[in-house]
Design a protein around this motif. Structure first.
Motif, PDB file in Angstrom:
ATOM      1  N   LYS A   1       0.836  -1.208   0.000  1.00 54.92           N
ATOM      2  CA  LYS A   1       0.000   0.000   0.000  1.00 54.92           C
ATOM      3  C   LYS A   1       0.869   1.256   0.000  1.00 54.92           C
ATOM      4  CE  LYS A   1      -3.899   2.131   2.361  1.00 54.92           C
ATOM      5  NZ  LYS A   1      -4.858   2.025   3.471  1.00 54.92           N
ATOM      6  N   PHE A   2       1.952   1.227   0.752  1.00 55.23           N
ATOM      7  CA  PHE A   2       2.857   2.383   0.812  1.00 55.23           C
ATOM      8  C   PHE A   2       3.461   2.651  -0.558  1.00 55.23           C
ATOM      9  CE2 PHE A   2       7.086   4.265   1.853  1.00 55.23           C
ATOM     10  CZ  PHE A   2       6.635   5.434   2.448  1.00 55.23           C
ATOM     11  N   ARG A   3       3.947   1.605  -1.214  1.00 52.83           N
ATOM     12  CA  ARG A   3       4.533   1.771  -2.552  1.00 52.83           C
ATOM     13  C   ARG A   3       3.503   2.273  -3.561  1.00 52.83           C
ATOM     14  NH1 ARG A   3       9.478  -1.400  -3.863  1.00 52.83           N
ATOM     15  NH2 ARG A   3      10.369  -2.018  -1.882  1.00 52.83           N
ATOM     16  N   LYS A   4       2.265   1.811  -3.417  1.00 53.04           N
ATOM     17  CA  LYS A   4       1.204   2.277  -4.320  1.00 53.04           C
ATOM     18  C   LYS A   4       0.957   3.772  -4.120  1.00 53.04           C
ATOM     19  CE  LYS A   4      -3.434   1.399  -5.895  1.00 53.04           C
ATOM     20  NZ  LYS A   4      -4.780   1.248  -5.494  1.00 53.04           N
ATOM     21  N   LYS A   5       0.920   4.204  -2.868  1.00 54.86           N
ATOM     22  CA  LYS A   5       0.715   5.625  -2.583  1.00 54.86           C
ATOM     23  C   LYS A   5       1.874   6.471  -3.115  1.00 54.86           C
ATOM     24  CE  LYS A   5      -1.004   6.889   1.348  1.00 54.86           C
ATOM     25  NZ  LYS A   5      -1.429   7.118   2.724  1.00 54.86           N
ATOM     26  N   VAL A   6       3.095   5.965  -2.977  1.00 56.27           N
ATOM     27  CA  VAL A   6       4.270   6.675  -3.508  1.00 56.27           C
ATOM     28  C   VAL A   6       4.170   6.770  -5.032  1.00 56.27           C
ATOM     29  CG1 VAL A   6       6.777   6.548  -3.838  1.00 56.27           C
ATOM     30  CG2 VAL A   6       5.794   6.113  -1.578  1.00 56.27           C
ATOM     31  N   ASP A   7       3.754   5.687  -5.675  1.00 53.67           N
ATOM     32  CA  ASP A   7       3.615   5.675  -7.129  1.00 53.67           C
ATOM     33  C   ASP A   7       2.549   6.677  -7.588  1.00 53.67           C
ATOM     34  OD1 ASP A   7       4.208   4.624  -9.763  1.00 53.67           O
ATOM     35  OD2 ASP A   7       2.254   3.617  -9.661  1.00 53.67           O
ATOM     36  N   GLU A   8       1.432   6.737  -6.883  1.00 52.90           N
ATOM     37  CA  GLU A   8       0.369   7.687  -7.232  1.00 52.90           C
ATOM     38  C   GLU A   8       0.849   9.129  -7.057  1.00 52.90           C
ATOM     39  OE1 GLU A   8      -2.754   6.332  -4.678  1.00 52.90           O
ATOM     40  OE2 GLU A   8      -3.309   4.683  -6.023  1.00 52.90           O
ATOM     41  N   LEU A   9       1.581   9.394  -5.978  1.00 53.49           N
ATOM     42  CA  LEU A   9       2.145  10.731  -5.757  1.00 53.49           C
ATOM     43  C   LEU A   9       3.120  11.074  -6.876  1.00 53.49           C
ATOM     44  CD1 LEU A   9       2.747  13.293  -4.100  1.00 53.49           C
ATOM     45  CD2 LEU A   9       4.411  11.925  -2.799  1.00 53.49           C
ATOM     46  N   ASN A  10       3.969  10.135  -7.234  1.00 51.26           N
ATOM     47  CA  ASN A  10       4.946  10.341  -8.297  1.00 51.26           C
ATOM     48  C   ASN A  10       4.253  10.700  -9.617  1.00 51.26           C
ATOM     49  OD1 ASN A  10       7.382  10.261  -9.797  1.00 51.26           O
ATOM     50  ND2 ASN A  10       7.056   8.106 -10.238  1.00 51.26           N
ATOM     51  N   LYS A  11       3.206   9.960  -9.965  1.00 50.00           N
ATOM     52  CA  LYS A  11       2.476  10.223 -11.210  1.00 50.00           C
ATOM     53  C   LYS A  11       1.882  11.622 -11.219  1.00 50.00           C
ATOM     54  CE  LYS A  11       1.393   5.468 -12.356  1.00 50.00           C
ATOM     55  NZ  LYS A  11       0.385   4.426 -12.381  1.00 50.00           N
ATOM     56  N   GLU A  12       1.279  12.024 -10.108  1.00 45.20           N
ATOM     57  CA  GLU A  12       0.655  13.349 -10.055  1.00 45.20           C
ATOM     58  C   GLU A  12       1.702  14.460 -10.094  1.00 45.20           C
ATOM     59  OE1 GLU A  12      -2.766  15.923  -7.743  1.00 45.20           O
ATOM     60  OE2 GLU A  12      -2.451  13.835  -7.138  1.00 45.20           O
ATOM     61  N   LEU A  13       2.814  14.280  -9.381  1.00 45.55           N
ATOM     62  CA  LEU A  13       3.891  15.283  -9.428  1.00 45.55           C
ATOM     63  C   LEU A  13       4.435  15.421 -10.849  1.00 45.55           C
ATOM     64  CD1 LEU A  13       5.900  14.430  -6.179  1.00 45.55           C
ATOM     65  CD2 LEU A  13       4.594  16.525  -6.604  1.00 45.55           C
ATOM     66  N   THR A  14       4.626  14.285 -11.510  1.00 41.09           N
ATOM     67  CA  THR A  14       5.164  14.293 -12.875  1.00 41.09           C
ATOM     68  C   THR A  14       4.224  15.029 -13.827  1.00 41.09           C
ATOM     69  OG1 THR A  14       6.296  12.196 -12.475  1.00 41.09           O
ATOM     70  CG2 THR A  14       5.990  12.828 -14.758  1.00 41.09           C
ATOM     71  N   GLU A  15       2.941  14.714 -13.734  1.00 44.73           N
ATOM     72  CA  GLU A  15       1.957  15.323 -14.632  1.00 44.73           C
ATOM     73  C   GLU A  15       1.754  16.811 -14.348  1.00 44.73           C
ATOM     74  OE1 GLU A  15      -1.651  13.038 -14.289  1.00 44.73           O
ATOM     75  OE2 GLU A  15      -0.648  11.203 -14.957  1.00 44.73           O
ATOM     76  N   LYS A  16       1.450  17.131 -13.102  1.00 48.00           N
ATOM     77  CA  LYS A  16       1.067  18.509 -12.775  1.00 48.00           C
ATOM     78  C   LYS A  16       2.233  19.488 -12.781  1.00 48.00           C
ATOM     79  CE  LYS A  16      -3.303  17.667 -10.686  1.00 48.00           C
ATOM     80  NZ  LYS A  16      -4.151  17.735  -9.539  1.00 48.00           N
ATOM     81  N   LEU A  17       3.448  18.983 -12.520  1.00 49.95           N
ATOM     82  CA  LEU A  17       4.604  19.873 -12.495  1.00 49.95           C
ATOM     83  C   LEU A  17       5.428  19.776 -13.779  1.00 49.95           C
ATOM     84  CD1 LEU A  17       5.848  19.367  -8.822  1.00 49.95           C
ATOM     85  CD2 LEU A  17       4.255  21.081  -9.691  1.00 49.95           C
ATOM     86  N   GLY A  18       4.955  18.999 -14.749  1.00 51.76           N
ATOM     87  CA  GLY A  18       5.645  18.886 -16.033  1.00 51.76           C
ATOM     88  C   GLY A  18       7.084  18.440 -15.900  1.00 51.76           C
ATOM     89  N   GLN A  19       7.315  17.440 -15.079  1.00 54.32           N
ATOM     90  CA  GLN A  19       8.678  16.982 -14.813  1.00 54.32           C
ATOM     91  C   GLN A  19       9.168  16.005 -15.873  1.00 54.32           C
ATOM     92  OE1 GLN A  19      10.629  18.060 -11.883  1.00 54.32           O
ATOM     93  NE2 GLN A  19       9.034  19.559 -12.351  1.00 54.32           N
TER      94      GLN A  19
END
Length: 144
Positions: free
Chosen positions: A106-124
């Motif tokens: 569950k922790f890794r899934k939450k980290v992955d979801e955070l990573n995806k949103e940071l990548t998308e919204k911050l144009g990384q």
């Protein structure tokens, strides 16, 4: 005459026993117990600028995304370098332990979801994730 030699010998034996107990205690404290849910720490390195979006972001932009995924984290503003260019960046540290500990999956899934949103919204173009647990250390890089 025998009591004259008995006292120093007893002191030597007591000193040896004390030293033995001190080292025995030191060795016991370094033993790690394996459990089903290991404590872990994740560090995320993210830039506050985006060549893709042509925009600079601030701490509040990242906080708005972070709090959707985790109830606790530490964020440090830093200076990073990517392809030889200096950029403002953040180091995000999230710890999975104590009362708020969740399963590793569950922790890794939450980290992955955070990573995806940071990548998308911050144009990384790239985000580096470092996961440290009792099992060792892993590094992940998101490249869009």
């Amino acid at each position: 005459m025998q009591t004259k030699y008995l006292t120093p010998a007893l002191l030597v034996i007591i000193a040896v026993l004390i030293i033995f107990l001190i080292f025995q205690n030191r060795e016991l404290s370094s033993i790690k117990v394996k459990t089903g849910y290991e404590d872990s720490v994740v560090r995320i390195y993210v830039a506050l600028s985006s060549d893709k979006n042509g925009k600079e972001y601030n701490l509040e932009d990242v906080e708005a995304i972070l709090v959707k995924h985790f109830s606790g984290a530490t964020v440090q503003e830093t200076v990073g370098y990517y392809e030889g260019k200096r950029e403002k960046s953040l180091n995000i540290t999230i710890i999975n332990c104590c009362d708020w500990k969740v399963s590793d999956k569950k922790f890794r899934k939450k980290v992955d979801e955070l990573n995806k949103e940071l990548t998308e919204k911050l144009g990384q173009e790239a985000i580096l994730i470092e996961l440290v647990s009792n099992e060792g250390m892993e590094g992940f890089q998101t490249i869009e």
